[in-house]
Design an enzyme around this catalytic site. Sequence first.
Site, mmCIF file in Angstrom:
data_model
loop_
_atom_site.group_PDB
_atom_site.id
_atom_site.type_symbol
_atom_site.label_atom_id
_atom_site.label_comp_id
_atom_site.label_asym_id
_atom_site.label_seq_id
_atom_site.Cartn_x
_atom_site.Cartn_y
_atom_site.Cartn_z
ATOM 1 N N HIS A 253 0.828 -1.198 0.000
ATOM 2 C CA HIS A 253 0.000 0.000 0.000
ATOM 3 C C HIS A 253 0.868 1.255 0.000
ATOM 4 C CE1 HIS A 253 -4.033 -1.505 0.180
ATOM 5 N NE2 HIS A 253 -3.840 -2.203 1.287
ATOM 6 N N CYS A 309 0.377 2.676 -5.002
ATOM 7 C CA CYS A 309 -0.340 3.878 -5.422
ATOM 8 C C CYS A 309 0.435 5.134 -5.036
ATOM 9 C CB CYS A 309 -1.714 3.926 -4.759
ATOM 10 S SG CYS A 309 -2.850 2.655 -5.336
#
Length: 462
Positions: A253, A309
């Site tokens: 993440h 991301c």
Amino acid sequence: MSYYPPPSGYPGGPPAYPPPQQQQQQQQQYPSYGAPPPQYPPQNNYAPPSYPPPGQYGHPPQPGYPPHSSPYGHTPSPQPPYGHPPPQHPPHQPPHRPPPSPGYGHLPPSTPNSGPAFHGQPGIATVNNNDYVHGNHSAPPPPPSGSVAFGHGAPQGYSYQYSNCTGKRKALLIGINYFGQRGQLRGCINDVKNMSTYLNQSFNYAREDMVILTDDQQNPMSQPTKANILRAMHWLVKDARPNDSLFFHYSGHGGQTPDLDGDEDDGYDEVIYPVDFRNAGHIVDDEMHRIMVRPLPAGVRLTAIFDSCHSGSALDLPYIYSTQGVLKEPNLAKEAGQGLLGVVSAYARGDMGSMVSTAMGFIKKATRGEETYQRAKQTKTSPADVIMWSGSKDVQTSADATINGQATGALSWAFITALKKNPQQSYVQLLNSIRDELASKYSQKPQLSCSHPLDTNLLYVM
């Protein structure tokens, strides 16, 4: 490998995490780091990803940002000057075990006149074995040797040096699936398995010179906690010398947090999330740059891949390149167009107050972006040869894909696939190859950034 040598052989490590009391408890609980766990088996059938992607490597679903005790998610402590080793840990004597490999946390033995340590596998491009040096001058030329002047707004009198990647080779590979947590991912550990096998088989990265942190391992030192990640970052760059080739890979993440030091033109720092981020906090791009980029001397290659991301500037490298090989700079024309549109719109409504406010806002935003860009070149430029491939722009997410029945990150797959198809590519050719691999399935745009002005037509070596 995914364990660390005892502190007597590894002086480095982040001073802030864990606290001294917790360090003592850990040392009592784990008197030695033990033998390495079994290596991951080779990953075969690395086929194109299916569509649509099952998830995104974005923020873990949670209310707000993870708790932290300081602006950058770590307890501040006195830091040594850049280029110096981190503070020493208190020494202790572990039980007797065979000594670690000389290349793991130690300088390799001196071997005068032994020649380059890496000559490359068949088909893999090196500075001494590529199409260009064999007479095909339409092929990408290898990187030059010696110092190169900066220019492009970097500090005057400063120079950098390309690495020929023939020296010591070390890799840090991090994959976090967040088992049992909200926002669990599926492909990050597979990314590490695939990348470690590729580095070992194609680029001669020895298993004993790899640190692998994944949250499926039982050894506590192999868990991708914040403390372990920061310590491993210090290990990766320790004792680096010109022409060494270091490799960093993160799959997990990623996100953004408000920028507090004014070095981001969009007002947000990029962060990665360790497996224990809810308790320990995230790791900010400023800290990763401080640990892994700033201490490196000229001529050391660090290749970094962020399959997460909002990762376009995850290492805060100031030179970002387009798929045309052109240096990207603040897009003042785009800002001007947006600002002019707002002014015209306000004028059409007869709202003179909004027209003035919009015009002033545009001027401030454009000025801030240019000032931030120039400051980044002055403060984040490095004489080392740091290259970063990221899975998306700062404003984009990255895909958690399925590859022939195996979950994996889209960028990790595209990077390996593009190089396997054509190992002898220039930087800009490889960027376009990665983009093409992703383009048929995903909207994310891969990014190439560097610590110095980059001739993107040179041969990509690693």
